[in-house]
Design a protein around this motif. Structure first.
Motif, PDB file in Angstrom:
ATOM      1  N   SER A 129      -6.438  -2.876   7.099  1.00 12.95           N
ATOM      2  CA  SER A 129      -5.821  -2.751   8.413  1.00 12.95           C
ATOM      3  C   SER A 129      -5.415  -4.115   8.973  1.00 12.95           C
ATOM      4  O   SER A 129      -6.164  -5.074   8.859  1.00 12.95           O
ATOM      5  N   CYS A 169      -2.942  -6.063   7.915  1.00 13.78           N
ATOM      6  CA  CYS A 169      -2.463  -7.049   6.945  1.00 13.78           C
ATOM      7  C   CYS A 169      -0.950  -7.199   6.965  1.00 13.78           C
ATOM      8  O   CYS A 169      -0.394  -8.029   6.264  1.00 13.78           O
ATOM      9  N   GLY A 170      -0.259  -6.380   7.773  1.00 13.42           N
ATOM     10  CA  GLY A 170       1.189  -6.549   7.898  1.00 13.42           C
ATOM     11  C   GLY A 170       2.018  -5.506   7.167  1.00 13.42           C
ATOM     12  O   GLY A 170       3.228  -5.669   7.023  1.00 13.42           O
ATOM     13  N   SER A 179       2.760  -2.268   8.098  1.00 13.05           N
ATOM     14  CA  SER A 179       3.702  -1.600   8.989  1.00 13.05           C
ATOM     15  C   SER A 179       4.807  -2.555   9.419  1.00 13.05           C
ATOM     16  O   SER A 179       5.969  -2.162   9.507  1.00 13.05           O
ATOM     17  N   THR A 180       4.446  -3.794   9.670  1.00 11.60           N
ATOM     18  CA  THR A 180       5.447  -4.785  10.066  1.00 11.60           C
ATOM     19  C   THR A 180       6.516  -4.909   8.984  1.00 11.60           C
ATOM     20  O   THR A 180       7.709  -4.945   9.269  1.00 11.60           O
ATOM     21  N   ALA A 183       2.295 -12.139  11.245  1.00 15.83           N
ATOM     22  CA  ALA A 183       2.011 -10.801  10.730  1.00 15.83           C
ATOM     23  C   ALA A 183       2.376 -10.702   9.256  1.00 15.83           C
ATOM     24  O   ALA A 183       1.689 -10.041   8.479  1.00 15.83           O
ATOM     25  N   HIS A 220      -3.627   2.272   3.475  1.00 17.19           N
ATOM     26  CA  HIS A 220      -4.772   1.395   3.256  1.00 17.19           C
ATOM     27  C   HIS A 220      -5.786   2.092   2.359  1.00 17.19           C
ATOM     28  O   HIS A 220      -6.884   1.616   2.153  1.00 17.19           O
ATOM     29  N   THR A 265       0.440 -15.115  16.216  1.00 19.34           N
ATOM     30  CA  THR A 265       0.006 -14.376  15.023  1.00 19.34           C
ATOM     31  C   THR A 265       1.133 -14.284  14.011  1.00 19.34           C
ATOM     32  O   THR A 265       2.243 -13.888  14.339  1.00 19.34           O
ATOM     33  N   GLU A 319       1.639   5.443   6.274  1.00 17.54           N
ATOM     34  CA  GLU A 319       0.351   6.148   6.305  1.00 17.54           C
ATOM     35  C   GLU A 319       0.518   7.613   6.686  1.00 17.54           C
ATOM     36  O   GLU A 319      -0.073   8.074   7.654  1.00 17.54           O
TER      37      GLU A 319
HETATM   38  N1  LIG Z   1       4.417  -5.864  18.447  1.00 15.35           N
HETATM   39  C1  LIG Z   1       3.434  -6.697  18.094  1.00 15.35           C
HETATM   40  N2  LIG Z   1       3.069  -7.708  18.913  1.00 15.35           N
HETATM   41  C2  LIG Z   1       2.095  -8.563  18.554  1.00 15.35           C
HETATM   42  N3  LIG Z   1       1.400  -8.495  17.410  1.00 15.35           N
HETATM   43  C3  LIG Z   1       1.707  -7.520  16.557  1.00 15.35           C
HETATM   44  C4  LIG Z   1       2.732  -6.566  16.850  1.00 15.35           C
HETATM   45  N4  LIG Z   1       2.814  -5.705  15.810  1.00 15.35           N
HETATM   46  C5  LIG Z   1       1.883  -6.097  14.922  1.00 15.35           C
HETATM   47  N5  LIG Z   1       1.212  -7.190  15.356  1.00 15.35           N
HETATM   48  C6  LIG Z   1       0.157  -7.920  14.631  1.00 15.35           C
HETATM   49  O1  LIG Z   1       0.602  -8.165  13.331  1.00 15.35           O
HETATM   50  C7  LIG Z   1      -0.421  -7.951  12.386  1.00 15.35           C
HETATM   51  C8  LIG Z   1       0.027  -6.950  11.350  1.00 15.35           C
HETATM   52  O2  LIG Z   1       0.206  -5.691  11.963  1.00 15.35           O
HETATM   53  P1  LIG Z   1       0.664  -4.397  11.177  1.00 15.35           P
HETATM   54  O3  LIG Z   1       0.840  -3.320  12.171  1.00 15.35           O
HETATM   55  O4  LIG Z   1       1.811  -4.720  10.315  1.00 15.35           O
HETATM   56  O5  LIG Z   1      -0.616  -4.089  10.287  1.00 15.35           O
HETATM   57  P2  LIG Z   1      -0.870  -2.901   9.273  1.00 15.35           P
HETATM   58  O6  LIG Z   1      -1.071  -3.513   7.940  1.00 15.35           O
HETATM   59  O7  LIG Z   1       0.171  -1.874   9.396  1.00 15.35           O
HETATM   60  O8  LIG Z   1      -2.266  -2.334   9.780  1.00 15.35           O
HETATM   61  P3  LIG Z   1      -2.761  -0.815   9.906  1.00 15.35           P
HETATM   62  O9  LIG Z   1      -3.247  -0.399   8.558  1.00 15.35           O
HETATM   63  O10 LIG Z   1      -3.904  -0.938  10.880  1.00 15.35           O
HETATM   64  O11 LIG Z   1      -1.635  -0.009  10.426  1.00 15.35           O
HETATM   65  C9  LIG Z   1      -1.644  -7.526  13.174  1.00 15.35           C
HETATM   66  O12 LIG Z   1      -2.463  -8.648  13.335  1.00 15.35           O
HETATM   67  C10 LIG Z   1      -1.089  -7.067  14.491  1.00 15.35           C
HETATM   68  O13 LIG Z   1      -2.005  -7.321  15.520  1.00 15.35           O
END
Ligand SMILES: Nc1ncnc2c1ncn2[C@@H]1O[C@H](COP(=O)(O)OP(=O)(O)OP(=O)(O)O)[C@@H](O)[C@H]1O
Ligand SMILES: [Mg+2]
Lengths: 357, 266
Positions: free
Chosen positions: A38, A40-41, A43-44, A18, A192, A16, A159
């Protein structure tokens, strides 16, 4: 050079991806939101900036200094988590004092700063409480106080309002914005919820599937979205399939079908060519309805399909030929109440129609 | 409000308790017999065999040997088990599941197999620790550590890693964040694991059977050996002391944990 810069930052977990080739520049003192659905990356991205995740590729810098490989404790970045992460084995005072203790500050100095922080977030006298004795809103205040007391250069909020009820959310939205304004800290806010992003931010970055789609002021994002996805994600939208007939700078003409051609705005960034198939964005509140035969253009003849009373507004669904509109009209006594089946004209001012590629 | 327990469940629960407590009761009563032999029901009650236990050089030294061995085992198992549980919960790699199963395998393998395998290994490796306290210690550690991994793993499963991240971004080094935030929040799991390790080691029989030396036997082996030759009630009296020690250590630790909680609240 901007204060915080992401340069070609990507992060993948196994297969994946991210976050992909992210380039963001954030100015000092800015309230910058990362907005997207949700997964979309968002938090990453935030976690890479905080130092909890190393980017797969790319570079992150603050003040021109490369911090990509710096551990979190050396970054001077404060983060408030979605679940607040209040230390359950410490009382509120010790939670807030934590960062100061780690910095080896004097006991009396710590007590003074913690008391000031408690006062700042309106929790004076709560120092002896434990996490389990606090409401959601209070936890949030403690989490914010704990971060602000160490005077970080950058504040990250992931969030922070999503665990609160609606009323509390409205209240905290303005409260957080006030605090940010008063200390002028560079803030990156992940959400979000488009209404949070629109009301709080100086600028918004819209993300989808790990990619950055558009960066701009709330007004630019709302009024001139760069894609159908953004137009639909932010606020409500009517998107009509149209064909460009002529382009002239930021104004152009589009063919709505049924031999109706109307002028519309188009953004400078987007290069349009005649005959191109695009969408015309009309926000529901930009549309007006009138009984047939008033004289104003552009207009479409249609029929009310549905009408819903919503307190401040009345929401109509109007079918006009091949197009389908949602129209929101303020509930004022002098405006006619229309009901299903009524024949109406839909019209809008030229500036409110925006071409979206 | 009074909670109603369905009658069939209540009956089952009472039967279950009886099933678990009856053997203990029998051992205790048998140890308090005034007769010459190990019988149930006892022929009258007296402290005769309890006193005999307290005066028996063999039992007392076995009791304290077991106590010391269990303490030593507890210390090492707690450290190893906690480290292993942390590793298993924090790292992501292929084969992690297999590794977890491997770590826990001493619990599922028959003790006889573990004991015999170690014995054969010590002999063939020529390490000179077969039938010494060190060899026995290693066997007990192997046997007790999975219990610590289990309880600490359970504590870590409910532990929110963002607490540690929050500590890091507030300026704590990895070690400080672990010690000041993670450790206090998984302490209950570690404590429970260490009691388990102590009790498992104290009552261990099969591994000890292969690895203990004739002159320094743990209590279960000493009891077994004496019962092989004579149906001696002092073995039951030794059992009373073993039961008391285990119960006391559980109660005491429970108490300590609660006191810690109370102190926290101040
Ligand atoms: N530790 C991890 N191991 C594997 N995949 C991960 C990990 N952390 C995030 N992902 C994947 O990376 C992508 C982005 O995740 P992220 O948590 O950044 O989303 P987000 O935008 O913060 O979503 P949300 O609004 O639901 O919090 C998702 O597809 C998630 O499944
Ligand atoms: Mg997230």
């Amino acid at each position: 050079m901007s204060f915080v810069e992401f340069q070609g930052v990507s992060k993948s977990f196994g297969d994946t991806i991210a976050v992909e080739k992210l380039n963001i520049a954030i100015e000092k003192g800015e309230f910058f939101s990362l907005l997207g659905p949700s997964g979309c990356g968002k938090s990453t991205t935030l976690r890479m900036l905080a130092g909890f995740l190393p980017p797969s590729t790319g570079r992150i810098s603050v003040h021109g200094r490369d911090i990509t490989r710096l551990p979190p404790e050396a970054r001077g970045i404060g983060i408030v988590f979605q679940n607040y992460a209040i230390f359950p084995h410490m009382n509120v005072f010790d939670n807030i004092a934590f960062g100061l203790v780690e910095r080896g500050e004097q006991k009396t100095e710590i007590a003074r700063k913690v008391d000031a922080a408690l006062e700042q977030v309106g929790l004076s006298g709560y120092g002896g409480r434990f996490e389990r004795e606090l409401s959601g809103g209070q936890k949030q205040r403690v989490a914010l106080a704990r971060v602000l007391v160490i005077e970080p250069e950058i504040l990250l909020l992931d969030e922070p309002l999503s665990a609160l009820d609606k009323k509390m959310r409205e209240e905290m939205k303005f409260w957080i914005k006030d605090i940010q304004n008063s200390i002028g800290i560079t803030t990156i806010y992940v959400t979000h919820d488009q209404s949070e992003a629109l009301t709080m931010s100086d600028r918004i970055a819209v993300m989808s599937n790990g990619r950055l789609l558009q960066v701009g002021s709330p007004r630019e994002i709302y009024e001139q979205p760069s894609s159908r996805f953004i137009a639909e994600f932010i606020g409500e939208s009517n998107l009509l399939d149209v064909r460009v007939t002529s382009v002239n700078g930021v104004s152009c003409e589009v063919d709505l079908g049924g031999s109706l051609t109307v002028p519309a705005r188009c953004s400078k960034q987007v290069k349009l060519s005649p005959d191109e198939r695009v969408s015309l964005l009309l926000r529901p509140e930009m549309l007006r309805l009138a009984p047939m035969d008033a004289q104003e253009a552009p207009r479409l003849k249609g029929r009310i399909a549905d009408s819903v009373y919503q307190g401040a507004l009345r929401r109509y669904r109007v079918i006009a030929g091949e197009h389908d509109f949602v129209v929101e009209v303020p509930n004022r006594p002098e405006l006619a109440q229309l009901s299903s089946g009524d024949q109406v004209d839909v019209f809008w001012s030229t500036e409110s129609g925006v071409v979206v590629p | 409000m009074e909670r109603k327990i369905p009658l069939p469940l209540l009956v089952l629960a009472v039967l279950g308790f009886a099933y678990m407590l009856l053997p203990i009761l029998i051992v205790v009563l048998a140890g308090l017999t005034s007769g010459e032999f190990l019988t149930f029901p006892p022929e009258g009650l007296s402290l005769r065999w309890v006193i005999a236990f307290l005066q028996s050089e063999k039992y007392l030294s076995a009791f304290f040997f077991s106590f010391r061995l269990a303490l030593m085992t507890m210390v090492v198992s707690t450290i190893l088990g906690t480290a292993a549980a942390l590793f298993l919960s924090r790292s992501r790699f292929v084969g992690r599941g297999a590794m977890r199963a491997f770590f826990l395998s001493p619990v599922v393998l028959p003790g006889v197999v573990v004991g015999f395998a170690l014995y054969a290994f010590y002999i063939s490796a020529g390490m000179g620790i077969s039938r010494t306290i060190w060899g026995l210690w290693i066997g007990h550690i192997l046997y007790s550590t999975p219990y610590v991994i289990g309880t600490v793993g359970a504590a870590l499963a409910t532990y929110d890693v963002s607490l540690e991240e929050a500590a890091r971004s507030l300026g704590a080094s990895p070690w400080r964040a672990f010690r000041k935030v993670t450790l206090p929040n998984i302490a209950q799991g570690i404590q429970a694991g260490s009691i388990f390790a102590f009790i498992v080691s104290f009552g261990q029989f099969e591994v000890s059977l292969f690895l203990s030396a004739p002159n320094s036997e743990p209590l279960p082996i000493a009891m077994y050996n004496s019962l092989r030759y004579k149906f001696d009630p002092s073995a039951a009296a030794a059992g009373i002391f073993a039961i008391t020690l285990v119960t006391a250590s559980v109660l005491l630790t429970n108490r300590l944990v609660n006191i810690r909680r109370l102190l926290d609240r101040q």
